[in-house]
Design an enzyme around this catalytic site. Sequence first.
Site, mmCIF file in Angstrom:
data_model
loop_
_atom_site.group_PDB
_atom_site.id
_atom_site.type_symbol
_atom_site.label_atom_id
_atom_site.label_comp_id
_atom_site.label_asym_id
_atom_site.label_seq_id
_atom_site.Cartn_x
_atom_site.Cartn_y
_atom_site.Cartn_z
ATOM 1 N N HIS A 295 -5.348 -0.340 8.883
ATOM 2 C CA HIS A 295 -4.883 -0.771 7.788
ATOM 3 C C HIS A 295 -5.427 -2.109 7.430
ATOM 4 C CE1 HIS A 295 -2.354 2.482 6.744
ATOM 5 N NE2 HIS A 295 -2.394 2.035 5.669
ATOM 6 N N TYR B 220 -2.261 2.517 13.565
ATOM 7 C CA TYR B 220 -1.862 2.626 12.081
ATOM 8 C C TYR B 220 -2.027 1.031 11.562
ATOM 9 C CZ TYR B 220 0.574 3.283 7.743
ATOM 10 O OH TYR B 220 0.906 3.400 6.438
ATOM 11 N N TRP C 204 -9.753 8.683 3.006
ATOM 12 C CA TRP C 204 -8.574 7.889 3.572
ATOM 13 C C TRP C 204 -7.408 8.659 4.305
ATOM 14 C CZ3 TRP C 204 -8.526 3.141 5.616
ATOM 15 C CH2 TRP C 204 -7.163 2.851 6.147
ATOM 16 N N TRP C 205 -6.614 9.665 3.514
ATOM 17 C CA TRP C 205 -5.898 10.441 3.875
ATOM 18 C C TRP C 205 -6.209 11.464 5.096
ATOM 19 C CZ3 TRP C 205 -4.331 13.324 -1.077
ATOM 20 C CH2 TRP C 205 -3.495 12.382 -2.036
ATOM 21 N N TYR D 136 0.906 -4.196 -2.366
ATOM 22 C CA TYR D 136 1.173 -2.989 -1.447
ATOM 23 C C TYR D 136 1.442 -3.374 -0.188
ATOM 24 C CZ TYR D 136 0.893 1.934 -0.217
ATOM 25 O OH TYR D 136 1.275 3.214 0.186
#
Length: 103
Positions: free
Chosen positions: A22, A18, A76-77, A41
């Site tokens: 990112h 993960y 992206w999802w 963010y």
Amino acid sequence: MIKKAIRMKLYSGLKEDYAKRHNELWPEMREMLKENGAISYSIFFDPETDYLFGYLEIEDEEKWAQTADTEINRKWWDFMADLMETNSDNSPVTFDLEQVFEL
């Protein structure tokens, strides 16, 4: 500026994957977030529960809501769906968190 916090669930043992994805965030994804009002963010990980805590500062709720309808966000999802709990459209299952204190 509007502050938002969300909770998401990562599948066990996938924190490094993960974080790597990112850390290599696609430039067009970064650009889309900024264009839709993301000021900042950050995402934090709780190793005891595998929960992710997202903290966002955005310009406008309506503008931010438009991110869900962008082609790059849906891509992206799909890219992230194997790492975390998702809805039927591969969007992450999120829970809004209520701010109870600020210094």
